[in-house]
Design a protein around this motif. Structure first.
Motif, PDB file in Angstrom:
ATOM      1  N   PHE A  36     -12.437  -7.479  -5.208  1.00 17.18           N
ATOM      2  CA  PHE A  36     -12.574  -6.655  -4.002  1.00 17.18           C
ATOM      3  C   PHE A  36     -13.923  -5.937  -4.002  1.00 17.18           C
ATOM      4  O   PHE A  36     -14.655  -5.940  -3.013  1.00 17.18           O
ATOM      5  N   VAL A  50       0.830  -1.199   0.000  1.00  9.77           N
ATOM      6  CA  VAL A  50       0.000   0.000   0.000  1.00  9.77           C
ATOM      7  C   VAL A  50       0.872   1.260   0.000  1.00  9.77           C
ATOM      8  O   VAL A  50       0.491   2.302  -0.540  1.00  9.77           O
ATOM      9  N   LEU A  53       0.567   7.126  -6.375  1.00  9.00           N
ATOM     10  CA  LEU A  53      -0.443   8.187  -6.378  1.00  9.00           C
ATOM     11  C   LEU A  53       0.223   9.561  -6.440  1.00  9.00           C
ATOM     12  O   LEU A  53      -0.145  10.424  -7.234  1.00  9.00           O
ATOM     13  N   ILE A  87      -5.603   0.160  -6.154  1.00  7.51           N
ATOM     14  CA  ILE A  87      -6.710   0.907  -5.552  1.00  7.51           C
ATOM     15  C   ILE A  87      -6.216   2.291  -5.151  1.00  7.51           C
ATOM     16  O   ILE A  87      -6.898   3.294  -5.342  1.00  7.51           O
ATOM     17  N   MET A  88      -4.975   2.353  -4.622  1.00  4.39           N
ATOM     18  CA  MET A  88      -4.410   3.642  -4.225  1.00  4.39           C
ATOM     19  C   MET A  88      -4.314   4.607  -5.391  1.00  4.39           C
ATOM     20  O   MET A  88      -4.604   5.782  -5.250  1.00  4.39           O
ATOM     21  N   SER A 120      -8.332  -8.474  -9.575  1.00  8.65           N
ATOM     22  CA  SER A 120      -8.314  -8.447  -8.116  1.00  8.65           C
ATOM     23  C   SER A 120      -9.169  -7.294  -7.577  1.00  8.65           C
ATOM     24  O   SER A 120      -9.813  -7.428  -6.535  1.00  8.65           O
ATOM     25  N   SER A 133      -3.736  -5.902  -5.291  1.00  6.47           N
ATOM     26  CA  SER A 133      -4.744  -4.920  -5.625  1.00  6.47           C
ATOM     27  C   SER A 133      -4.569  -3.608  -4.870  1.00  6.47           C
ATOM     28  O   SER A 133      -4.939  -2.549  -5.372  1.00  6.47           O
ATOM     29  N   ALA A 134      -3.965  -3.657  -3.677  1.00  8.25           N
ATOM     30  CA  ALA A 134      -3.869  -2.445  -2.868  1.00  8.25           C
ATOM     31  C   ALA A 134      -3.201  -1.271  -3.598  1.00  8.25           C
ATOM     32  O   ALA A 134      -3.748  -0.163  -3.609  1.00  8.25           O
TER      33      ALA A 134
END
Lengths: 311, 284
Positions: free
Chosen positions: B238, B115, B122, B211-212, B234, B207-208
């Motif tokens: 989720f 993450v 990001l 997603i970020m 993934s 996936s983390a």
């Protein structure tokens, strides 16, 4: 023979890194330098990104409130920025997962290294490693759809989202980390030590418990710290299973929130850059990064100590 | 020699047996639960439909294509960088503090939570470089994440190449580049390939970080360009798991079967490549 190898190796290093006038040789070396610098730049990037937003954050929120505040409510008024509830949730999952993974991991490592021989050992080891290769979102799915409903039959007051089932699946996930690092350490214990113990009439379990395990203790400690560090950095399983209510409590039956799942929660909500909510993910990220970095450095220190002794 | 019965000996041994059986049992239960729930929903139109708010019509087409994009682009960035770094560390770097610093750095990078790579992606790729929430941002973030794994696999594979091969090559007048390119690398290739495929299968499951960087979970189109927005398997899983309705959980388990199918076949591919190389080079 060892001396000869060293001389050869020295001569080889000299010829590999000797200055060269050929253009293609220099281009080749240049590319290698550039590639290697990427990993260094990545580390610098992580530190700079986290620190620069964190400095902005601490212009608005005091250190004292952040480190001693007992409420974490950045997304609802009145806003509070005390990291303790998130740290508490993270530790709850990390410690819970270790309680499962450490005994299982070390027992299977000792068993595989001392009792199992040949190809069966390789097969079992690589089968166990499949557990670590399964995507973490799959563990989250299992926690919600399988582990929690099963547990609710025994523990009626278990909430739908709870720290317990998150800790269980994360524990299963980190078994291979602990068992394979420990197993490597047990296998690296010199044969002479075992032979000496057998020569004194020691039996297999005595050799395993009183010679191999103590000799590889620092390698075992390293594996536990690595596993713990992986557990506190775990994201998707805890986001799905542990809930999103930051609480300063060590009750595993309740919904809690970890640092990683807070970061995901904010990023799902499309928070504009520059706001205090946006900056809070960098501060939480910095806290998490520091915790895992310190754990990993300690683990490396332990495993280096082990290697200096025997390898 | 007849040995005295010892409770302790049995205890130590069967604790080990129990631990191994427990771990294998977890793996079996995990796969069984997923396959029982997932197989019934696995029809052809599940693979060719876009996601939908109606569970009966929902599919994973855009997620499959997105996963493929991320996989290919991540491989393009991470393999050359990782292998070249490994070569540098093993063959060229002098044994001094710089090399040790880089090695410690890589060991620590491999322990950074995924993450945190997402936060880096990001801030740097999405915002600073302006690639937005695109495949390019996702693949770059993922490349940084798996780079340490590829580097470590490469250095280990190169370290296992016998010194005599290098000496023989130098002896007939090869330059450092020729020694590495024509002799060390081919010899180390099975180990490198195995590491690369395992690293890429990790990239597929993560996936983390995606997603970020804001990979969308409702994408009803196929990305055509590295700067298009995207979703991956993934993240689709989720998204479905985090909904309360049972029907979406069933979709999630079918998607998990597909995801595990891809990951497992990559592992088989790794083993196949390894044995093929060993055969071609005359075996070990």
């Amino acid at each position: 023979m060892k001396g000869l190898e060293n001389t050869q190796s020295f001569a080889l290093k000299r010829s590999l890194s000797s200055p060269s006038n050929s253009l293609s040789e220099n281009i080749f070396k240049g590319l290698l330098y550039v590639a290697t610098s990427v990993s260094v730049v990545t580390t610098i990037g992580i530190v700079v990104v986290l620190l620069s937003e964190a400095i902005q954050f601490f212009k608005e929120i005091s250190f004292v409130e952040f480190f001693t505040g007992t409420q974490w409510t950045p997304l609802i008024e009145p806003k509070h920025f005390g990291i303790l509830p998130l740290v508490c949730g993270t530790l709850l999952v990390g410690v819970g997962a270790s309680l499962i993974a450490v005994p299982v991991g070390v027992a299977s490592a000792l068993f595989l290294s001392e009792y199992v021989r040949g190809s069966l050992r390789t097969i079992l080891k690589s089968t166990l490693e499949v557990l670590a290769g399964i995507p973490t979102v799959v563990y989250g799915y299992l926690a919600i759809t399988f582990v929690t409903p099963q547990l609710q039959q025994f523990i009626p007051n278990l909430e739908v989202f709870n720290a317990l089932s998150a800790a269980i699946v994360v524990g299963i996930m980190i078994i291979p980390t602990i068992s394979s690092v420990s197993q490597d350490a047990f296998e690296a214990v010199p044969r002479e030590l075992r032979d000496a113990a057998y020569g004194l009439g020691g039996r297999k379990h005595q050799v395993a418990m009183t010679v191999v395990f103590p000799a590889a203790l620092s390698g075992f400690v390293a594996s536990v710290i690595l596993g713990f560090s992986r557990a506190i950095g775990e994201t998707m399983a805890v986001t799905l299973a542990a809930g999103s209510t930051p609480k300063l409590s060590f009750n595993p039956l309740q919904s809690i929130q970890t640092m990683t799942s807070y970061i995901v929660q904010v990023s799902l909500g499309d928070t504009p850059a520059g706001t205090i909510e946006y900056r809070s993910i960098f501060v939480v990220g910095l806290t998490l990064f520091s915790m895992t970095l310190i754990s990993n450095l300690i683990a490396q220190w332990f495993s280096r100590r082990f290697q200096e002794r025997y390898l | 020699m007849q040995r005295k019965f010892s409770f302790e000996a049995l205890f130590v041994k069967y604790c080990g047996v129990a631990a191994v059986v427990f771990s294998l049992g977890c793996l079996i239960v995990l796969l069984t639960v997923i396959f029982i729930n997932g197989i019934p929903g696995l029809r052809l139109d599940f693979l060719t439909h876009f996601p939908s708010r109606f569970p009966a019509q929902a599919g994973i087409f855009s997620a499959l294509i997105g996963t493929f994009w991320i996989l290919v682009m991540t491989a393009l960035f991470s393999i050359p960088l990782g292998v070249m770094t490994g070569i540098y560390l093993e063959e060229l770097a002098k044994d001094n503090w710089v090399k040790r610093l880089i090695q410690v750095n890589i060991a620590n990078l491999s322990g950074v939570p995924s993450v945190v790579y997402g936060i880096l992606g990001l801030a740097v790729f999405v915002r600073f470089l302006g690639f937005d929430r695109s495949i390019l941002s996702g693949a770059l973030t993922m490349s940084l994440l798996i780079l340490p794994i590829i580097i470590i696999a490469t250095t280990e594979a190169i370290r296992a190449v016998p010194l005599s091969i290098r000496l023989a090559a130098f002896g007939v007048g090869a330059s450092p580049r020729q020694v590495i390119w024509y002799h060390v690398l081919p010899e180390a290739m099975p180990g490198i390939l195995t590491g690369v495929v395992l690293a890429l299968s990790r990239a597929i499951g993560e996936s983390a970080p995606l997603i970020m960087i804001g990979a969308l979970s409702f994408v009803a189109f196929v990305p055509h360009h590295p700067l298009d927005s995207f979703t991956v398997l993934s993240i689709q899983i989720f998204n479905w798991v985090s909904r309360p309705q049972e029907a979406f959980h069933a979709l999630a388990s079918s998607a998990i079967v597909v995801l595990l199918g891809i990951t497992l076949s990559m592992n088989v591919l790794a083993i196949y490549l390894r044995t093929r190389f060993v055969q071609r080079r005359g075996g070990d």
